[in-house]
Design a protein around this motif. Structure first.
Motif, short mmCIF file in Angstrom:
data_model
loop_
_atom_site.label_atom_id
_atom_site.label_comp_id
_atom_site.label_asym_id
_atom_site.label_seq_id
_atom_site.Cartn_x
_atom_site.Cartn_y
_atom_site.Cartn_z
N ILE A 121 19.59 -23.12 63.41
CA ILE A 121 18.76 -24.31 63.27
C ILE A 121 17.67 -24.31 64.34
O ILE A 121 17.97 -24.36 65.53
CB ILE A 121 19.60 -25.60 63.40
CG1 ILE A 121 20.74 -25.62 62.39
CG2 ILE A 121 18.71 -26.83 63.24
CD1 ILE A 121 20.30 -25.64 60.96
N PRO A 122 16.40 -24.22 63.96
CA PRO A 122 15.32 -24.30 64.95
C PRO A 122 15.32 -25.66 65.65
O PRO A 122 15.87 -26.64 65.13
CB PRO A 122 14.05 -24.11 64.10
CG PRO A 122 14.51 -23.40 62.87
CD PRO A 122 15.88 -23.94 62.60
N GLY A 123 14.71 -25.70 66.81
CA GLY A 123 14.62 -26.97 67.53
C GLY A 123 15.79 -27.23 68.47
O GLY A 123 15.89 -28.30 69.06
N THR A 124 16.66 -26.24 68.64
CA THR A 124 17.75 -26.35 69.60
C THR A 124 18.15 -24.95 70.03
O THR A 124 18.12 -24.01 69.23
CB THR A 124 18.96 -27.10 69.01
OG1 THR A 124 19.96 -27.28 70.03
CG2 THR A 124 19.57 -26.36 67.82
N ASP A 125 18.50 -24.79 71.30
CA ASP A 125 18.94 -23.48 71.78
C ASP A 125 20.30 -23.10 71.20
O ASP A 125 20.56 -21.93 70.93
CB ASP A 125 19.02 -23.48 73.31
CG ASP A 125 17.66 -23.59 73.98
OD1 ASP A 125 16.64 -23.25 73.32
OD2 ASP A 125 17.59 -24.04 75.14
N PHE A 126 21.14 -24.12 71.01
CA PHE A 126 22.49 -23.88 70.51
C PHE A 126 22.88 -24.95 69.50
O PHE A 126 22.53 -26.12 69.66
CB PHE A 126 23.51 -23.86 71.65
CG PHE A 126 23.23 -22.80 72.68
CD1 PHE A 126 23.52 -21.47 72.41
CD2 PHE A 126 22.68 -23.14 73.90
CE1 PHE A 126 23.25 -20.49 73.36
CE2 PHE A 126 22.42 -22.17 74.86
CZ PHE A 126 22.70 -20.84 74.58
N VAL A 129 11.63 -32.50 58.85
CA VAL A 129 10.79 -31.66 57.98
C VAL A 129 10.21 -30.49 58.77
O VAL A 129 10.07 -29.38 58.24
CB VAL A 129 9.66 -32.49 57.33
CG1 VAL A 129 10.21 -33.44 56.29
CG2 VAL A 129 8.86 -33.26 58.38
N GLU A 130 9.89 -30.73 60.04
CA GLU A 130 9.35 -29.65 60.87
C GLU A 130 10.41 -28.60 61.15
O GLU A 130 10.15 -27.39 61.11
CB GLU A 130 8.82 -30.23 62.18
CG GLU A 130 8.25 -29.19 63.13
CD GLU A 130 7.77 -29.79 64.44
OE1 GLU A 130 8.00 -29.16 65.50
OE2 GLU A 130 7.20 -30.90 64.41
N VAL A 131 11.63 -29.05 61.42
CA VAL A 131 12.74 -28.12 61.68
C VAL A 131 13.00 -27.26 60.45
O VAL A 131 13.22 -26.05 60.55
CB VAL A 131 14.00 -28.91 62.07
CG1 VAL A 131 15.22 -27.99 62.10
CG2 VAL A 131 13.82 -29.58 63.43
N LEU A 132 12.94 -27.87 59.28
CA LEU A 132 13.20 -27.14 58.03
C LEU A 132 12.10 -26.12 57.72
O LEU A 132 12.35 -25.10 57.08
CB LEU A 132 13.34 -28.12 56.86
CG LEU A 132 14.60 -28.99 56.89
CD1 LEU A 132 14.53 -30.06 55.80
CD2 LEU A 132 15.86 -28.15 56.72
N GLU A 133 10.90 -26.41 58.19
CA GLU A 133 9.77 -25.50 57.92
C GLU A 133 9.74 -24.32 58.89
O GLU A 133 9.20 -23.26 58.56
CB GLU A 133 8.45 -26.27 58.01
CG GLU A 133 8.23 -27.23 56.84
CD GLU A 133 7.01 -28.13 57.05
OE1 GLU A 133 6.41 -28.06 58.16
OE2 GLU A 133 6.67 -28.90 56.13
N ARG A 134 10.29 -24.50 60.08
CA ARG A 134 10.26 -23.44 61.08
C ARG A 134 11.24 -22.33 60.73
O ARG A 134 12.28 -22.58 60.12
CB ARG A 134 10.58 -24.01 62.46
CG ARG A 134 9.47 -24.87 63.02
CD ARG A 134 9.91 -25.67 64.23
NE ARG A 134 10.35 -24.83 65.34
CZ ARG A 134 10.80 -25.32 66.50
NH1 ARG A 134 10.84 -26.63 66.68
NH2 ARG A 134 11.18 -24.50 67.46
N LYS A 135 10.92 -21.12 61.11
CA LYS A 135 11.75 -19.97 60.81
C LYS A 135 12.62 -19.62 62.01
O LYS A 135 12.15 -19.58 63.14
CB LYS A 135 10.88 -18.77 60.44
CG LYS A 135 11.66 -17.54 60.02
CD LYS A 135 10.73 -16.39 59.65
CE LYS A 135 11.52 -15.15 59.25
NZ LYS A 135 10.62 -14.01 58.91
N HIS A 136 13.89 -19.38 61.73
CA HIS A 136 14.79 -18.94 62.79
C HIS A 136 14.44 -17.52 63.22
O HIS A 136 14.16 -16.65 62.38
CB HIS A 136 16.24 -18.97 62.30
CG HIS A 136 17.20 -18.31 63.24
ND1 HIS A 136 17.61 -18.92 64.41
CD2 HIS A 136 17.81 -17.10 63.21
CE1 HIS A 136 18.43 -18.11 65.05
NE2 HIS A 136 18.58 -17.00 64.34
N THR A 137 14.44 -17.27 64.51
CA THR A 137 14.13 -15.93 65.03
C THR A 137 15.23 -15.45 65.96
O THR A 137 15.96 -16.26 66.56
CB THR A 137 12.80 -15.92 65.80
OG1 THR A 137 12.86 -16.88 66.87
CG2 THR A 137 11.64 -16.28 64.87
N ILE A 138 15.35 -14.15 66.07
CA ILE A 138 16.34 -13.55 66.95
C ILE A 138 15.68 -13.24 68.30
O ILE A 138 14.45 -13.07 68.39
CB ILE A 138 16.90 -12.25 66.33
CG1 ILE A 138 18.27 -11.91 66.90
CG2 ILE A 138 15.95 -11.09 66.53
CD1 ILE A 138 19.36 -12.79 66.36
#
Length: 319
Positions: free
Chosen positions: A130-135, A297-306
């Protein structure tokens, strides 16, 4: 804001109970009435809500899973299902809702916001995607479960001088595979975010064999594909007979770690604070040990990255 509700949705994760406890007790501290919604969005549609008191969440902070249970809801994907859920909340005079879950749960929360329900999302998933949080809540516990499993499998791998492939969860995110590999000293990691070449994997195994390395551990994120199939491919191209372990759902269970309990408590309480401030349509998170929030909506649009630096480090340390 006089009445709120809390639900857990999607796959369970260790620490969800701690988050539910935090939501309920923080709300009661501020003299709000609280309802627990059983079985996620399905239960919300069917009106399976119960008023919660302090004792309703007693002795649950240490328990895995979720006392509210969880279920996926096809009906909630429809507008008709969403309106049924909204009606259940409105009939009880519930002003706000806290949804604990992953991206699918967030999509449901966003739909409720569109229908006028003040909703806050709390990230609960072992996948850490989930973007928007480190963990996310449950990641640390699942990580430690995997590390313990790898440590035990390494004992057998060493004793029998074998190559083992260990398949871990994470859906399309490789965080569990990456973090567990680095922590447990695995020789090779296969992540969905980074394309791999089976011939390169075999070369690493051969290099280890030349320096008389007696065993190897390969961690495979489930988003890459089947560890069984990859193991068969290695077998067909070498004289090795790799063994495969699929850790499966044991990664979701167990008592949450201290980190997950604290994370869940902080995020659950913060969600209530935002509702009391009149906020809605937000997802809470933790970044650099600071509580943060972003529009769902912003969290859902952002892409998770490694974290590619961690991936490089794992290669440097497993030569």
């Amino acid at each position: 804001m006089k009445r709120i509700a809390v639900l857990t949705s999607g796959g369970d994760s260790p620490g969800m109970n701690a988050a539910v406890r935090a939501v309920v007790r923080k709300a009661l501290y501020h003299d709000l009435e609280v309802f627990g919604v059983y079985r996620g969005y399905n239960g919300l549609i069917e009106g399976d809500l119960q008023p919660f008191q302090l004792g309703s969440v007693g002795d649950i902070i240490h328990r895995g899973g979720t006392i509210l249970h969880s279920a996926r809801s096809e009906e909630f994907r429809t507008k008709e299902g969403q309106l049924k859920a909204v009606k259940q909340l409105q009939e009880r005079g519930i002003d706000g809702l806290v949804v604990i879950g992953g991206d699918g749960s967030y999509r449901g929360a966003d739909k409720l916001v569109e229908h006028g329900i003040a909703t806050i999302g709390v990230p609960g998933t072992i996948d850490n995607d989930i973007p928007g949080t480190d963990f996310t809540i449950g990641f640390d516990t699942a990580l430690n479960t995997i590390i313990q499993a790898i440590d035990k499998i390494r004992d057998t791998a060493s004793s029998h001088e074998r190559t083992f492939l260990i398949e871990v969860m994470g859906r399309h995110a490789g965080d569990l595979a990456l973090w567990s590999s680095l922590a447990a000293g695995a020789e090779t990691i296969l992540l969905p975010e980074i394309p791999y070449n089976i011939d390169e994997v075999i070369k690493r195994l051969e290099r280890g064999s030349k320096r008389e390395k007696k065993h190897s551990i390969i961690v495979v994120a489930e988003g890459v594909g089947s560890a069984m199939e990859i193991g068969e491919e290695i077998k067909n191209k070498t004289d090795l007979e790799p063994r495969v372990t699929v850790l499966g759902h044991l990664q979701r269970g167990g008592q949450p770690t201290g980190f997950d309990r604290v994370l869940a408590s902080r995020l659950g309480a913060y969600a209530v604070e935002l509702l009391l401030e009149g906020k809605k349509g937000l997802a809470v998170g933790l970044e650099n040990n600071r509580l943060v929030h972003y529009p769902i909506v912003e969290v859902l649009e952002r892409k998770h990255t490694i974290d590619e630096k961690m991936y490089e480090l794992s290669h440097h340390l497993s030569i």
